[in-house]
Design an enzyme around this catalytic site. Structure first.
Site, PDB file in Angstrom:
ATOM      1  N   GLN A 137       0.851  -1.203   0.000  1.00 31.85           N
ATOM      2  CA  GLN A 137       0.000   0.000   0.000  1.00 31.85           C
ATOM      3  C   GLN A 137       0.885   1.251   0.000  1.00 31.85           C
ATOM      4  O   GLN A 137       1.665   1.487   0.933  1.00 31.85           O
ATOM      5  CB  GLN A 137      -0.953   0.036   1.196  1.00 31.85           C
ATOM      6  CG  GLN A 137      -2.065   1.074   0.931  1.00 31.85           C
ATOM      7  CD  GLN A 137      -2.903   1.418   2.142  1.00 31.85           C
ATOM      8  OE1 GLN A 137      -2.367   1.576   3.229  1.00 31.85           O
ATOM      9  NE2 GLN A 137      -4.200   1.560   1.956  1.00 31.85           N
ATOM     10  N   TYR A 194      -5.838  10.942   4.060  1.00 30.67           N
ATOM     11  CA  TYR A 194      -4.441  11.218   3.718  1.00 30.67           C
ATOM     12  C   TYR A 194      -4.380  12.026   2.402  1.00 30.67           C
ATOM     13  O   TYR A 194      -5.419  12.441   1.887  1.00 30.67           O
ATOM     14  CB  TYR A 194      -3.643   9.910   3.667  1.00 30.67           C
ATOM     15  CG  TYR A 194      -3.630   9.261   5.042  1.00 30.67           C
ATOM     16  CD1 TYR A 194      -2.991   9.900   6.115  1.00 30.67           C
ATOM     17  CD2 TYR A 194      -4.304   8.074   5.305  1.00 30.67           C
ATOM     18  CE1 TYR A 194      -3.009   9.358   7.396  1.00 30.67           C
ATOM     19  CE2 TYR A 194      -4.325   7.524   6.592  1.00 30.67           C
ATOM     20  CZ  TYR A 194      -3.673   8.173   7.628  1.00 30.67           C
ATOM     21  OH  TYR A 194      -3.700   7.640   8.890  1.00 30.67           O
TER      22      TYR A 194
HETATM   23  C1  8OZ Z   1      -4.157   3.538  12.029  1.00 25.97           C
HETATM   24  C2  8OZ Z   1      -3.128   4.269  12.595  1.00 25.97           C
HETATM   25  C3  8OZ Z   1      -2.293   5.000  11.785  1.00 25.97           C
HETATM   26  C4  8OZ Z   1      -2.483   5.006  10.405  1.00 25.97           C
HETATM   27  C5  8OZ Z   1      -5.077   4.330   7.776  1.00 25.97           C
HETATM   28  C6  8OZ Z   1      -2.701   4.187   7.539  1.00 25.97           C
HETATM   29  O1  8OZ Z   1      -6.047   4.575   8.494  1.00 25.97           O
HETATM   30  C7  8OZ Z   1      -3.720   4.261   8.369  1.00 25.97           C
HETATM   31  C8  8OZ Z   1      -3.534   4.266   9.834  1.00 25.97           C
HETATM   32  C9  8OZ Z   1      -4.366   3.539  10.677  1.00 25.97           C
HETATM   33  O2  8OZ Z   1      -5.207   4.159   6.550  1.00 25.97           O
END
Ligand code: 8OZ
Length: 368
Positions: free
Chosen positions: A97, A184
């Site tokens: 990913q 993100y």
């Molecule tokens: C939990 C803690 C930190 C990052 C996501 C990459 O929610 C994460 C993530 C999940 O996609």
């Protein structure tokens, strides 16, 4: 009737079952380098039809948490190669990913303590996780981001392209999933709550979707569509993200993706890791799937969030091709066998989810 235990073709891969291990952040990669313990953890779960790796930063700028892995140094790629070799050695399949956190970061995690980057200079009201000098962790508010200049965006597209290339060559992954979800960077560009730009990357739906689609085209061109998937989360509130009109936004996105020949689209239904219905954010997932199919897509439709065997089989009846399970895979390395046997599932230990070592990671037993 489709069953979870029937094989299915996903891009280039022949999956022996339709049970996918969802990406799960575990914060066990000091200095962003995957460890032998991670190789053991993923290899224990190789009976999944497909494993999707935990989110992996494509660049230092894409980092947002302590001890999450990267894909931008030789040591990191070598570490991942040990992981993918271990999974393949157990007969499994694994995608990487690809992750850029955008504004969900902290200056302490950025190159030269620079500000994190985002579509607009709007701070996410969310926390990230930092490690202190003594090794203990703490949650801290994310830093104020700076808005990316349009002239920087081709560089970010290139960063995804290069990460995809390295993932399948140096690191030995079978393919990549672009992380377009959970608040993100790419989701920040998609959604009105984080994107208030006035250029070609803000405002209208095609403008807000532009960066994601450019990244997808670049990654597809680089490694071939049959090794590429994407994860989307239309209504999740994760990381303080929201859009005023997610239904037309995501129907546009999947229609644009449909012609690319992707291996799959992966949809988080509801709040990531939480309720499948989010108050005040209704969404018609069947209509989304129809938009993708009616636009001619041939790839797999992957669904995720809170599934058990019964719900998963219903989803297959309603046109899904594969189902991604997250937390159940943490505490049940042999989840496929347990679902097949209708066996009881072990519960997760929340205290050992993020950070630490083998405890709560590689010590969950398989059924005898
Ligand atoms: C939990 C803690 C930190 C990052 C996501 C990459 O929610 C994460 C993530 C999940 O996609």
């Amino acid at each position: 009737m489709k069953s979870l235990f029937q094989p299915v073709q996903l891009g280039r891969l022949h999956l022996p079952n339709r049970i996918v291990m969802a990406p799960l952040t575990r914060n066990r990669a000091p200095d962003a380098i995957p460890t032998p313990l991670m190789a053991q953890y993923y290899a224990q779960r190789a009976s999944a039809g497909l494993i999707i790796s935990e989110a992996t930063a494509i660049t230092h700028q894409g980092q947002g948490y302590a001890d999450v892995p990267g894909l931008y140094s030789t040591e990191q790629l070598d570490g991942w190669k040990r992981v993918t070799d271990a999974v393949h050695g157990q007969g499994g399949r694994i995608y990487c990913q690809l992750w850029h956190v955008g504004r969900v970061s902290h200056v302490d995690l950025q190159p030269d303590r620079q500000q994190p980057v985002a579509p607009s200079a709007i701070t996410a009201r969310t926390k990230t996780w930092l490690k202190k000098a003594d090794g203990t962790g703490s949650f801290v508010a994310t830093s104020e981001p700076r808005a990316l200049d349009a002239g920087e965006l081709p560089g970010i597209v290139q960063d995804f392209r290069h990460a995809a290339r390295h993932a399948v060559t140096s690191a030995g992954f079978d393919g990549v999933e672009v992380h377009g979800a959970n608040g993100y960077l790419l989701d920040q560009f998609l959604k009105t709550g984080a994107n208030q730009r006035h250029d070609d990357y803000g405002g209208t739906i095609p403008n807000r979707a532009r960066l994601l689609l450019e990244v997808m085209r670049a990654v597809v061109e680089e490694i071939g569509a049959e090794r590429v998937g994407v994860r989307l989360s239309p209504v999740t509130p994760a990381n303080d993200i929201a859009d005023e009109h997610p239904q037309p936004l995501f129907e546009y996105v999947v229609r644009e993706l449909a012609g690319m020949g992707l291996a799959y689209v992966h949809v988080i239904e509801g709040a990531t890791g939480g309720p499948r219905e989010v108050d005040g954010r209704p969404f018609d997932y069947a209509a989304l799937q129809r938009a993708w199919r009616e636009a001619g897509a041939k790839g797999a439709w992957m669904v995720n969030n809170g599934y058990d065997r019964r719900l998963a089989e219903q989803a297959l009846e309603h046109g899904a091709d594969v189902v991604a399970f997250g937390r159940p895979f943490i505490s049940n390395p042999d989840l496929v066998e347990r679902l097949r046997a209708n066996a009881a599932l072990a519960d997760i230990d929340k205290a050992t989810l993020y950070g630490g070592g083998a405890q709560g990671y590689t010590d969950y037993p398989a059924l005898k």
